[in-house]
Scaffold this active site. Structure first.
Site, short mmCIF file in Angstrom:
data_model
loop_
_atom_site.label_atom_id
_atom_site.label_comp_id
_atom_site.label_asym_id
_atom_site.label_seq_id
_atom_site.Cartn_x
_atom_site.Cartn_y
_atom_site.Cartn_z
N GLU A 205 0.87 -1.17 0.00
CA GLU A 205 0.00 0.00 0.00
C GLU A 205 0.91 1.22 0.00
O GLU A 205 1.41 1.64 1.03
CB GLU A 205 -0.88 -0.07 1.25
CG GLU A 205 -2.15 0.73 1.16
CD GLU A 205 -2.10 1.96 2.00
OE1 GLU A 205 -1.20 2.79 1.74
OE2 GLU A 205 -2.94 2.12 2.89
N CYS A 239 -1.61 9.96 1.39
CA CYS A 239 -1.07 9.39 0.15
C CYS A 239 -1.96 9.64 -1.06
O CYS A 239 -1.49 9.57 -2.19
CB CYS A 239 -0.81 7.90 0.31
SG CYS A 239 -2.29 6.96 0.74
#
Length: 427
Positions: A205, A239
Site C-alpha cells: 500500500e 497518500c
C-alpha cells in the site's frame, strides 16, 4: 536468539489448532476491536494530537470513525463472506475461502490508527493470526497499540511488536503467510525482496504523486475549496491527496485568490494558531519539506517554524518539472501549480510520469472529466471532488504500476463524476 521466534511459534501453533477459524471467534475479536475504539476514544484522540497535532474532527473522521465502520462492516457481513460459493450448477463444485495463516501488518505513521486497524479487521474476518508492527515514528499511538490493544484481543493469536528499521528488517527474515505493508515505495521494495525469499504473498500500500487537472471551464472558488481541503488535511500527509495542480496560466490567476480565500476560511488569518492544521511528523520530514519551499516561487504561505514542525499551507507557482518538488511525493502542506497550455498538454504531462495512486479532474464539462478518465491510468479517479472515494466501503480500492494498493481483489479504477455518481471500471 531471534526476539520474534517465540511469538511466531505461538501464533503458528494457535493457527494450526484451528482456533481462529470459527465465525464465533472472529466475531468476538472484531467486537473486541470495537470496544477498544469506544473505551479508549479520548486516549486515542490525545495520542493523535501528540503525534500529528490532529484536531478532534480530523482524528474522528479519518482514524476512529473509519476504523469503527470497518469493524461494523465486517460484523454485518462475516457470515456471508465465510460461506462457500457455488462454482457451477453442480452442487459438488464450490469455492471455499481459507485464511492465509499468520499475517504481518506493517503500519505507517501518517494515519497510524486507521492504517493499522483497517487491515487488521480484514485479517481477523478472514480467520488469520496477526503480528502487528505499528510505526515507531508515531510514538504515542504506537504506545497505545502496544499497551492497550492486546487487552481486547486473544493474545494467543495476535501480537504487537515494536522497533525501528533494524528490528523490522529482522522481523522480515521470518516466514509469514501474508505481508501487508503501508509506506513508501523505497521501503516497499525491501519488504517485497524479503517476502520473495519465502515466496510470501504481499500487499503493498504505497504512495505517489497525484495530479489534479483544473479546466478553464470551472468555478474557481468551488475548486479551490475542495483542493485546499484535501491538500492540507492532515497537513498534507495523505497518500491520496492532490500533489500538484495542472492548469492554464489564466486559470492559475483565478485560482490563486480563491485558494487564499479557502485557506483563510479553513485555518484563519494565522494558520499557525489554528487548532485545525496538523504538524509535520518529525524533524527529518520537516527539513525535507522546508527544502521544497525553495522550488519555484511562493505565491501563498511559505512560512515555517521548526520548533513546532509547522509549515504554513503553501502554494507554489513557476515550478519547473525538473525541480525536486515535482520529482518526489511531497507529503506535506505544499501545492505546486504547474502551467499547461491545453487539456492535451495536461494529459501528456500525466502520462509521461509514473501512474498515480489517485487522479483528480475539475471541470463544468462532463466531456472533459470523462476524457481525462479515458486517456489516463491511475489507481483511483475523482471528478469534481477530492478523495471522497476513500470514505465509501462499498467501493474497491487499488493502484497500478509503482503505486499498488491492496491486491487481494482485482484492481479497479474508481471514477466519480458527481458526488452521487460512482462508476467502477477495470483499469
Amino acid at each position: 536468539m531471534d526476539p520474534f521466534e517465540d511469538t511466531l511459534r505461538r501464533l503458528r501453533e494457535a493457527f494450526a489448532s484451528g482456533r481462529t477459524r470459527p465465525a464465533e471467534f472472529r466475531a468476538a475479536q472484531l467486537e473486541g476491536l470495537g470496544r477498544f475504539l469506544r473505551d479508549n476514544r479520548q486516549l486515542l484522540l490525545d495520542a493523535l494530537a501528540q503525534d500529528l497535532h490532529k484536531s478532534t474532527f480530523e482524528a474522528e473522521v479519518s482514524e476512529i470513525a473509519i476504523s469503527q465502520s470497518e469493524v461494523d462492516l465486517a460484523l454485518r457481513n462475516l457470515q456471508a463472506w465465510m460461506e462457500d460459493e457455488r462454482a457451477t450448477q453442480l452442487d459438488s463444485a464450490f469455492i471455499r475461502k481459507e485464511p492465509f495463516g499468520v499475517a504481518l501488518i506493517i503500519a505507517p505513521w501518517n494515519y497510524p490508527l486507521n492504517l493499522t486497524l483497517v487491515p487488521l479487521v480484514g485479517a481477523i474476518a478472514a480467520g488469520n493470526c496477526v503480528v502487528l508492527k505499528p510505526s515507531e515514528i508515531s510514538k504515542s499511538i504506537e504506545k497505545v497499540l502496544a499497551e492497550v490493544l492486546p487487552r481486547y484481543l486473544d493474545q494467543g493469536c495476535f501480537a504487537v511488536v515494536l522497533g525501528g528499521p533494524a528490528e523490522t528488517a529482522q522481523l522480515l527474515e521470518q516466514r509469514f503467510d501474508h505481508i501487508f505493508f503501508t509506506g513508501s515505495p523505497s521501503v516497499g521494495k525491501i519488504v517485497m525482496a524479503a517476502a520473495a525469499k519465502h515466496l510470501t504473498p504481499v500487499t503493498l500500500e504505497l504512495g505517489g504523486k497525484n495530479p489534479c487537472y483544473v479546466d478553464d471551464d470551472c468555478d474557481p472558488q468551488t475548486v479551490a475549496n475542495r483542493v485546499a481541503w484535501f491538500r492540507y488535511f492532515n497537513a498534507g500527509q495523505t497518500c491520496v491527496a492532490p500533489d500538484y495542480v495542472l492548469c492554464s496560466p489564466e486559470t492559475r490567476e483565478r485560482l490563486l485568490p480563491a485558494l487564499q480565500n479557502a485557506i483563510a476560511r479553513f485555518y484563519g488569518d494565522d494558520p499557525q494558531r489554528s487548532p485545525n492544521l496538523g504538524r509535520i511528523i518529525n524533524q527529518k520530514h520537516f527539513k525535507r519539506l522546508q527544502g521544497l519551499l525553495g522550488c519555484g516561487r511562493v505565491a501563498i504561505g511559505g512560512q515555517s517554524d521548526e520548533s513546532e514542525r509547522y509549515i504554513a499551507p503553501t502554494v507554489l507557482v513557476d515550478v519547473q518539472e525538473t525541480e525536486p518538488v515535482m520529482q518526489e511525493e511531497i507529503f506535506g502542506p505544499i501545492l505546486p501549480l504547474v502551467s499547461v497550455r491545453s487539456l492535451d498538454d495536461a494529459i501528456d504531462f500525466i502520462n509521461r510520469r509514473e501512474k498515480p495512486l489517485a487522479l483528480y479532474a475539475f471541470s463544468n464539462s462532463t466531456q472533459v472529466v470523462q476524457r481525462v478518465l479515458a486517456q489516463t491510468s491511475s489507481g483511483g479517479f475523482c471528478g469534481n471532488d477530492g478523495f471522497m472515494h476513500m470514505t465509501l466501503a462499498s467501493l474497491p480500492f487499488g493502484g497500478v504500476g509503482r503505486c499498488p494498493r491492496p491486491a487481494l481483489l482485482p484492481c479497479l479504477r474508481v471514477a466519480q463524476c458527481h458526488l452521487t455518481s460512482f462508476l467502477p471500471r477495470t483499469a
